[in-house]
Motif scaffolding. Structure first.
Motif, mmCIF file in Angstrom:
data_model
loop_
_atom_site.group_PDB
_atom_site.id
_atom_site.type_symbol
_atom_site.label_atom_id
_atom_site.label_comp_id
_atom_site.label_asym_id
_atom_site.label_seq_id
_atom_site.Cartn_x
_atom_site.Cartn_y
_atom_site.Cartn_z
ATOM 1 N N PRO A 47 0.836 -1.208 0.000
ATOM 2 C CA PRO A 47 0.000 0.000 0.000
ATOM 3 C C PRO A 47 0.866 1.251 0.000
ATOM 4 C CG PRO A 47 0.143 -0.896 2.210
ATOM 5 C CD PRO A 47 0.846 -1.879 1.306
ATOM 6 N N THR A 48 0.331 2.329 -0.537
ATOM 7 C CA THR A 48 1.034 3.607 -0.458
ATOM 8 C C THR A 48 0.678 4.353 0.819
ATOM 9 O OG1 THR A 48 -0.720 4.809 -1.625
ATOM 10 C CG2 THR A 48 1.031 3.818 -2.967
ATOM 11 N N VAL A 49 -0.383 3.908 1.493
ATOM 12 C CA VAL A 49 -0.855 4.570 2.711
ATOM 13 C C VAL A 49 -1.250 3.523 3.733
ATOM 14 C CG1 VAL A 49 -2.721 5.959 3.717
ATOM 15 C CG2 VAL A 49 -1.681 6.660 1.554
ATOM 16 N N ILE A 50 -0.893 3.770 4.991
ATOM 17 C CA ILE A 50 -1.423 2.993 6.104
ATOM 18 C C ILE A 50 -2.176 3.967 6.994
ATOM 19 C CG2 ILE A 50 0.708 3.161 7.480
ATOM 20 C CD1 ILE A 50 0.055 0.248 8.422
ATOM 21 N N ILE A 51 -3.446 3.668 7.270
ATOM 22 C CA ILE A 51 -4.308 4.555 8.051
ATOM 23 C C ILE A 51 -4.413 4.026 9.478
ATOM 24 C CG2 ILE A 51 -6.609 5.562 8.276
ATOM 25 C CD1 ILE A 51 -6.919 5.148 5.220
ATOM 26 N N ILE A 52 -3.978 4.836 10.437
ATOM 27 C CA ILE A 52 -4.098 4.481 11.850
ATOM 28 C C ILE A 52 -5.477 4.939 12.314
ATOM 29 C CG2 ILE A 52 -3.148 4.777 14.158
ATOM 30 C CD1 ILE A 52 -0.465 5.460 12.855
ATOM 31 N N ASP A 53 -6.273 3.980 12.772
ATOM 32 C CA ASP A 53 -7.679 4.269 13.037
ATOM 33 C C ASP A 53 -7.940 4.512 14.526
ATOM 34 O OD1 ASP A 53 -10.795 3.883 12.696
ATOM 35 O OD2 ASP A 53 -9.977 3.801 10.668
ATOM 36 N N ASP A 54 -9.168 4.449 14.906
ATOM 37 C CA ASP A 54 -9.719 4.765 16.221
ATOM 38 C C ASP A 54 -9.227 3.740 17.286
ATOM 39 O OD1 ASP A 54 -11.464 5.496 18.259
ATOM 40 O OD2 ASP A 54 -13.285 5.112 17.128
ATOM 41 N N LYS A 55 -8.542 4.139 18.376
ATOM 42 C CA LYS A 55 -8.318 5.449 18.947
ATOM 43 C C LYS A 55 -6.829 5.592 19.279
ATOM 44 C CE LYS A 55 -9.653 8.202 22.951
ATOM 45 N NZ LYS A 55 -10.206 8.197 24.321
ATOM 46 N N TRP A 56 -6.086 6.193 18.371
ATOM 47 C CA TRP A 56 -4.674 6.452 18.600
ATOM 48 C C TRP A 56 -4.471 7.655 19.519
ATOM 49 C CZ3 TRP A 56 -3.283 11.359 17.145
ATOM 50 C CH2 TRP A 56 -4.144 12.008 16.243
ATOM 51 N N GLN A 57 -5.521 8.481 19.655
ATOM 52 C CA GLN A 57 -5.443 9.700 20.456
ATOM 53 C C GLN A 57 -5.555 9.383 21.953
ATOM 54 O OE1 GLN A 57 -7.900 8.917 18.255
ATOM 55 N NE2 GLN A 57 -8.507 10.668 17.002
ATOM 56 N N ARG A 58 -4.965 10.231 22.755
ATOM 57 C CA ARG A 58 -5.222 10.159 24.194
ATOM 58 C C ARG A 58 -6.645 10.625 24.462
ATOM 59 N NH1 ARG A 58 -1.528 13.589 28.314
ATOM 60 N NH2 ARG A 58 -2.209 15.214 26.849
ATOM 61 N N TYR A 59 -7.010 11.797 23.901
ATOM 62 C CA TYR A 59 -8.360 12.335 23.995
ATOM 63 C C TYR A 59 -8.788 12.733 22.588
ATOM 64 C CZ TYR A 59 -6.849 12.920 28.855
ATOM 65 O OH TYR A 59 -6.346 12.701 30.107
ATOM 66 N N TYR A 60 -10.013 12.368 22.230
ATOM 67 C CA TYR A 60 -10.479 12.622 20.867
ATOM 68 C C TYR A 60 -10.395 14.095 20.480
ATOM 69 C CZ TYR A 60 -12.591 7.927 20.338
ATOM 70 O OH TYR A 60 -12.807 6.588 20.203
ATOM 71 N N GLY A 61 -10.913 14.964 21.335
ATOM 72 C CA GLY A 61 -10.938 16.378 20.982
ATOM 73 C C GLY A 61 -9.562 17.001 20.935
#
Length: 578
Positions: A319-333
């Motif tokens: 692939p040319t892109v790898i998408i890191i999905d839900d939830k890599w964030q500490r807090y969504y906002g």
């Protein structure tokens, strides 16, 4: 255009439609087929209550260089003056309501009769209308009869094209009626077809939207218009609807020369896209679920995504892109990496770049988690969503996006965003934003513009992937996604082909992320793997077999060959990308 003055009005005929205007109504159709007999009167309601017209209507006309404008003038219980204008040109007609007075606008009921008819609404002969939306869940209803209510809202397509293509039994053409606003005036979140039958034998229709009090009139005001145009099928009607936005409606499509306000981009060149935007893509959401269905969010971490990267290598998938999905964030906002999950997102990104892959981050729109209350849209002081008109939030997001996308030391060097949950925005009356009077689709455009412009300022080739399906968003979207497919269905190719056609009608030339099959049914999954390259960018969600879709070594080899053939086809095009 043929304009004939009659005893009680005017008859206008073009190669696209026919209008017969009378003292208080007009017929709209194609050729000899009359789809509607529309009351010229429409309600423009305020907080004061219903809008009832006076009895008298005065009809005038004015010929212009491009056609004719018919004007009906009256007064109403809410407005000192009220004018209904029908602007007829060769390929379209535009119905507008102009009011003079003051008040906060609420429901706009087009062709309702404005209190002057026995039954609210207008006569119709159209038999069916198409719903230009992506159905979610198990629903996949695309055509309704005109004896059913229908509503276009913010869903998988946020927003959709606010247009109803109508057909009539026996008529060779379709006729579309769509909501047509000007930039800055999209203060609504839906557009509805209303069927009304107070008793058996009396049936009427009208069209409706609701500005929910966010638009204030103090003087003269023109409501969003109703755009009429014909086509050989629903797709031609939808293309006609989007074309008006690019030629007359003030919208710009960077993928098309000649779009936007007249003369605004006379020197435009064909849109050039970075080659990596064309994929194939891998998105980790399905694999996160394969690891742990009960809590897939915990697996949006560096260890799991490193394993996914290694698995792609094992399978020979590039692939040319790898998408890191839900939830890599500490807090969504807050939208910053969770340090417990990502000890070094920059190190991961650098490793993927070394493999020839870009890293795109899934972004959850509107969520308040991690935000201060004074950065949010509120209802009676309760934070309901991030506020893109708020200076504090805007500065936060600019800093955050720089940290996520920049290649500077201490930044993550990621390559773009997959924007999700756009439809989960604060909706309803009495919301407060930093900039008063911005609501609905208009507020969504502010959010998208903020993310788009901030990303491009940091990295010019950053990819903004979203699910908007309206011309107003063409200038803030690099790529659309066909969105989630409900795994209980068994016709992914049909569903996604329909969605792809809707997006292409709205934004001609837009790159399309086909999203992944559900991996909940073997035949359906493999059918979509084979069909996706014909629709757009192939996108794989899973790297593990599931009990419902037990992919064999031969299946993975077939997917690899499909991807290789797709990549070769991109190279064969030559010169279309950079």
């Amino acid at each position: 255009m043929n304009i004939l003055e009659q005893e009680d009005g005017y008859r206008i005929e073009t190669g696209s439609y026919r209008i017969t205007a009378r003292s208080d109504r007009f017929e709209a159709g194609v050729g000899d087929h009359i789809f509607f007999e529309l009351s010229v009167r429409s309600e423009v309601a305020t907080a004061e209550g219903s809008d009832v017209d006076e009895e008298l209507l005065q009809l005038d006309h004015e010929q212009t260089g491009e056609g004719v404008v018919l004007v009906w003038r009256t007064r109403s219980s809410l407005w000192e003056q009220k004018a209904y204008m029908l602007d007829c040109r060769e390929d379209r007609f535009l119905y507008k309501v102009q009011v003079t007075g003051s008040g906060k606008l609420h429901k706009l009921a087009y062709f309702s009769g404005a209190g002057r008819t026995v039954c609210k609404g207008s006569r119709y002969d159209a038999s069916h209308y198409a719903l230009p939306v992506a159905a979610g869940g198990g629903a996949d209803v695309r055509v309704h009869t005109t004896a059913q209510n229908g509503e276009l809202t913010l869903g998988y397509m946020a927003p959709p094209q606010f247009c109803f293509p109508f057909r009539m039994e026996g008529a060779p053409q379709w006729l579309g009626l769509g909501l047509a606003a000007r930039p800055g005036a999209y203060n609504f979140d839906s557009f509805a077809y209303r069927f009304h039958a107070p008793y058996y034998g009396l049936f009427r229709m009208y069209l409706e939207t609701d500005l929910k009090g966010y638009t204030t009139v103090n003087g003269q005001f023109e409501t969003p218009a109703i755009l009429g145009g014909s086509g050989g099928d629903e797709w031609e009607v939808l293309r006609h609807y989007s074309r008006w936005h690019y030629t007359e409606g003030g919208c710009a499509n960077p993928r098309e020369e000649g779009s936007g306000p007249v003369g605004a981009n006379e020197d435009a060149h064909p849109h050039m896209e970075p080659s990596w935007w064309s994929g194939p893509f891998f998105c980790g959401w399905g694999e996160q679920n394969s690891i742990e269905r009960a809590n897939p969010f915990v697996h949006a971490n560096e260890r799991a995504y490193t394993a996914m990267s290694d698995r792609l290598d094992e399978l020979g998938l590039k692939p040319t892109v790898i998408i890191i999905d839900d939830k890599w964030q500490r807090y969504y906002g807050e939208s910053l990496p969770d340090p417990g999950k990502w000890p070094s997102l920059r190190a991961y990104t650098d490793r993927e770049h070394a493999k020839g892959r870009r890293v795109v981050l899934w972004f959850k729109t509107w969520n308040t988690e991690g935000l201060d209350a004074d950065e949010c849209v509120t209802l009676w002081t309760q934070p309901l969503g991030a506020d893109p008109t708020n200076p504090k939030y805007r500065e936060r997001m600019k800093r955050t996006i720089r940290l996520l996308l920049s290649d500077e030391e201490g930044c993550c060097n990621c390559d773009g965003f997959k924007i999700d949950f756009a439809n989960c925005m604060p909706l309803g009356p009495d919301l407060r934003t930093s900039e008063p009077g911005v609501y609905g689709v208009e507020l969504l455009k502010r959010m998208m513009a903020l993310l788009y412009e901030a990303a491009k300022e940091v990295k010019s080739d950053a990819l903004i992937n979203c699910s908007a399906c309206h011309p107003y968003f063409a200038e803030v979207a690099d790529q659309i996604r066909l969105h989630d497919y409900y795994g209980g269905m068994r016709h992914s190719v049909d569903v996604m082909t329909h969605r792809a056609a809707l997006f292409q009608a709205a934004m001609p030339g837009i790159s399309m992320d086909t999203d992944g099959a559900s991996h909940t049914h073997y035949r359906d999954t493999m059918a979509y793997m084979r069909a996706a390259p014909k629709l757009g960018v192939p996108d794989l969600y899973n790297l593990s077999s599931t009990s419902e879709a037990p992919l064999t070594r031969a299946d993975w080899e077939e997917i690899r060959l499909i991807w290789e053939a797709y990549s070769r086809s991109l190279h064969a095009k030559g010169g279309e990308q950079k």
